[in-house]
Design an enzyme around this catalytic site. Sequence first.
Site, PDB file in Angstrom:
ATOM      1  N   ASN A 119       0.827  -1.208   0.000  1.00  0.00           N
ATOM      2  CA  ASN A 119       0.000   0.000   0.000  1.00  0.00           C
ATOM      3  C   ASN A 119       0.866   1.266   0.000  1.00  0.00           C
ATOM      4  OD1 ASN A 119      -2.407   1.359   0.079  1.00  0.00           O
ATOM      5  ND2 ASN A 119      -3.026   0.646   2.117  1.00  0.00           N
TER       6      ASN A 119
ATOM      7  N   ARG B  38     -14.417  -6.420  14.790  1.00  0.00           N
ATOM      8  CA  ARG B  38     -13.460  -5.394  15.218  1.00  0.00           C
ATOM      9  C   ARG B  38     -14.222  -4.093  15.431  1.00  0.00           C
ATOM     10  NH1 ARG B  38      -8.385  -2.518  11.994  1.00  0.00           N
ATOM     11  NH2 ARG B  38     -10.012  -1.062  11.355  1.00  0.00           N
TER      12      ARG B  38
ATOM     13  N   TYR C 149      -7.854   6.650  13.167  1.00  0.00           N
ATOM     14  CA  TYR C 149      -7.657   5.400  12.430  1.00  0.00           C
ATOM     15  C   TYR C 149      -8.880   4.484  12.569  1.00  0.00           C
ATOM     16  CZ  TYR C 149      -6.709   0.739  11.195  1.00  0.00           C
ATOM     17  OH  TYR C 149      -6.864  -0.489  10.606  1.00  0.00           O
TER      18      TYR C 149
ATOM     19  N   ASP D 215      -8.019  -2.420  17.250  1.00  0.00           N
ATOM     20  CA  ASP D 215      -6.692  -2.133  16.680  1.00  0.00           C
ATOM     21  C   ASP D 215      -6.229  -0.761  17.164  1.00  0.00           C
ATOM     22  OD1 ASP D 215      -4.445  -1.856  15.087  1.00  0.00           O
ATOM     23  OD2 ASP D 215      -5.459  -2.407  13.210  1.00  0.00           O
TER      24      ASP D 215
ATOM     25  N   HIS E  87      -3.276   0.392  16.401  1.00  0.00           N
ATOM     26  CA  HIS E  87      -2.517   0.878  15.248  1.00  0.00           C
ATOM     27  C   HIS E  87      -1.224   1.619  15.592  1.00  0.00           C
ATOM     28  CE1 HIS E  87      -2.376   1.556  10.852  1.00  0.00           C
ATOM     29  NE2 HIS E  87      -3.187   0.526  10.853  1.00  0.00           N
TER      30      HIS E  87
ATOM     31  N   GLU F 106      -4.881  -5.260  19.113  1.00  0.00           N
ATOM     32  CA  GLU F 106      -3.919  -5.340  17.999  1.00  0.00           C
ATOM     33  C   GLU F 106      -2.963  -4.159  17.984  1.00  0.00           C
ATOM     34  OE1 GLU F 106      -6.019  -6.090  14.387  1.00  0.00           O
ATOM     35  OE2 GLU F 106      -4.545  -5.040  13.153  1.00  0.00           O
TER      36      GLU F 106
ATOM     37  N   GLU G  16       1.269  -7.162  11.260  1.00  0.00           N
ATOM     38  CA  GLU G  16       0.877  -6.968   9.860  1.00  0.00           C
ATOM     39  C   GLU G  16       1.961  -6.261   9.051  1.00  0.00           C
ATOM     40  OE1 GLU G  16      -2.754  -4.824  10.864  1.00  0.00           O
ATOM     41  OE2 GLU G  16      -1.937  -3.045   9.898  1.00  0.00           O
TER      42      GLU G  16
ATOM     43  N   ARG H 299       0.189 -11.686  12.973  1.00  0.00           N
ATOM     44  CA  ARG H 299      -0.678 -11.118  11.927  1.00  0.00           C
ATOM     45  C   ARG H 299      -0.034 -10.996  10.556  1.00  0.00           C
ATOM     46  NH1 ARG H 299      -5.052  -9.268  11.573  1.00  0.00           N
ATOM     47  NH2 ARG H 299      -4.590  -7.116  11.007  1.00  0.00           N
TER      48      ARG H 299
ATOM     49  N   HIS I 256      -3.422 -10.491   8.483  1.00  0.00           N
ATOM     50  CA  HIS I 256      -3.946  -9.229   7.964  1.00  0.00           C
ATOM     51  C   HIS I 256      -4.799  -9.504   6.727  1.00  0.00           C
ATOM     52  CE1 HIS I 256      -2.629  -4.868   6.779  1.00  0.00           C
ATOM     53  NE2 HIS I 256      -3.691  -4.851   7.560  1.00  0.00           N
TER      54      HIS I 256
ATOM     55  N   ASP J 257      -6.307  -3.784   0.922  1.00  0.00           N
ATOM     56  CA  ASP J 257      -5.062  -3.691   0.142  1.00  0.00           C
ATOM     57  C   ASP J 257      -4.364  -5.047  -0.013  1.00  0.00           C
ATOM     58  OD1 ASP J 257      -4.782  -2.353   2.963  1.00  0.00           O
ATOM     59  OD2 ASP J 257      -2.769  -3.129   2.604  1.00  0.00           O
TER      60      ASP J 257
ATOM     61  N   GLU K 195      -8.722 -11.900   9.207  1.00  0.00           N
ATOM     62  CA  GLU K 195      -9.339 -10.592   8.954  1.00  0.00           C
ATOM     63  C   GLU K 195      -9.906 -10.598   7.535  1.00  0.00           C
ATOM     64  OE1 GLU K 195      -6.664  -7.211   8.869  1.00  0.00           O
ATOM     65  OE2 GLU K 195      -8.301  -5.834   9.326  1.00  0.00           O
TER      66      GLU K 195
ATOM     67  N   TRP L 112       1.836   5.765  12.249  1.00  0.00           N
ATOM     68  CA  TRP L 112       0.444   5.783  11.776  1.00  0.00           C
ATOM     69  C   TRP L 112      -0.218   4.462  11.979  1.00  0.00           C
ATOM     70  CZ3 TRP L 112      -2.618   3.300   8.123  1.00  0.00           C
ATOM     71  CH2 TRP L 112      -3.945   3.816   8.053  1.00  0.00           C
TER      72      TRP L 112
END
Length: 404
Positions: A39, A149, A161, A212, A214, A238, A264, A285, A314, A318, A341, A404
């Site tokens: 991505n 989730r 997010y 998550d 993130h 997560e 991930e 993940r 994951h 994407d 997921e 991020w």
Amino acid sequence: MADRIERVEVLVASPTRNYVTLRVTTADGIVGLGDATVNGRELAVASYLRDHVGPLLIGMDPSRIEDTWQYLYRGVYWRRGPVTMAAIGAIDMALWDILGKRAQMPVYQLLGGRVRDAIPYYSHAFGWDIPALLDSVREHQERGETYIRVQSGVPGLDKVYGVSKDPNYEPAGRGARPSEEHFDPGAYMRHLPKVLTAVRELVGPDVKLLHDAHHRLTPIQAARLAKSVEEFDLFWLEDVTPAEDQEAFRLVRNASTTPLAVGEVFNTIWDCQRLIEERLIDYIRTAIVHVGGISHARKVFALAEVHGVKAGPHGPSDVSPIALAASIHMAAATHNWGVQEYMGYPAQVHEAFPHAWSAADGMLQPGDAPGLGVDLDESILAASPYVPAYLPTARTLDGAVLDW
Ligand code: EZ4
Ligand code: CO
């Protein structure tokens, strides 16, 4: 005589979002497909495959899957990293696809056959405020999903997010530069227990809830969050802190019994070796595409199996329907699988990549087509050229860059 790889093509297209697809054709006319999407760095993987790796594959025996993996990993000297490992991952998937088509068997059979009747998936519920999130959770329950989730807005923050103004959440935004958002870990940490209180009250004790974080928290904040949400009995929490610092997870582990999922962004078994061997996490993940394909993912999940860790790969939009197929086939044949997921795809993506796998009532099925069971609709891909798109970047309220 053994078959030979005759053609290697890279297709970059944007049916709603960018995908990099590898197509390997053999002298006997067997076609294998692989996903190579990273991505926001799509063209780098496309060039890696087109300019450097594709020409090396011509003439090789496609059934030498493990040898090809070792040749592309050890043989080139430069190793690891998302671009290299997604390129190797795409080739590996395409070769398993070819092997399955040659044997007239689905890939899960080649991996040892089924260990479960169906593969549970989780999908994403979200809302800017608690009532909107509860509506979203109800919609997932109405579809028969029992793993959900939950992500919510945070008062005072205008972008968060996992929450979108669009009903189809897609984190990457089209445009020449990433968008920016600001995040306040303190406000988030204070708000999450209120969100989970309301969700748990709505769904009762049986629904498996996931969340998550993130990568937004420091290790000590992560430990505090894991402890503060313990009573809500999450299925997993997560990416609670960035895991390059694998040792950070010991702090979180020691603070709570909330199950932890991470990985991930990992590309090899060495990125998660300590996390797994020292039992610092519960779910690993790694996506099949980003961890060098089925061949290397098997090793990650085998290491996990002996240490009481399960796979929970994951599966956002994407990860293309080809790599998702690889994950579903592995899930069918891998005992230590937690949950897959499955974010789902817009209709155009399903049409661009017609697939034998299916999702219904919260469960995935690999289907019985030979290989990975995914095709391409080239007219859809040709009509949707690459568009620059990037994941957002985050900053703290003082303007410093945050993971991020
Ligand atoms: O941010 O897929 O669990 N899912 C996620 C995703 C990732 C994106 C990165 O490309 O964390 O939303
Ligand atoms: Co995630």
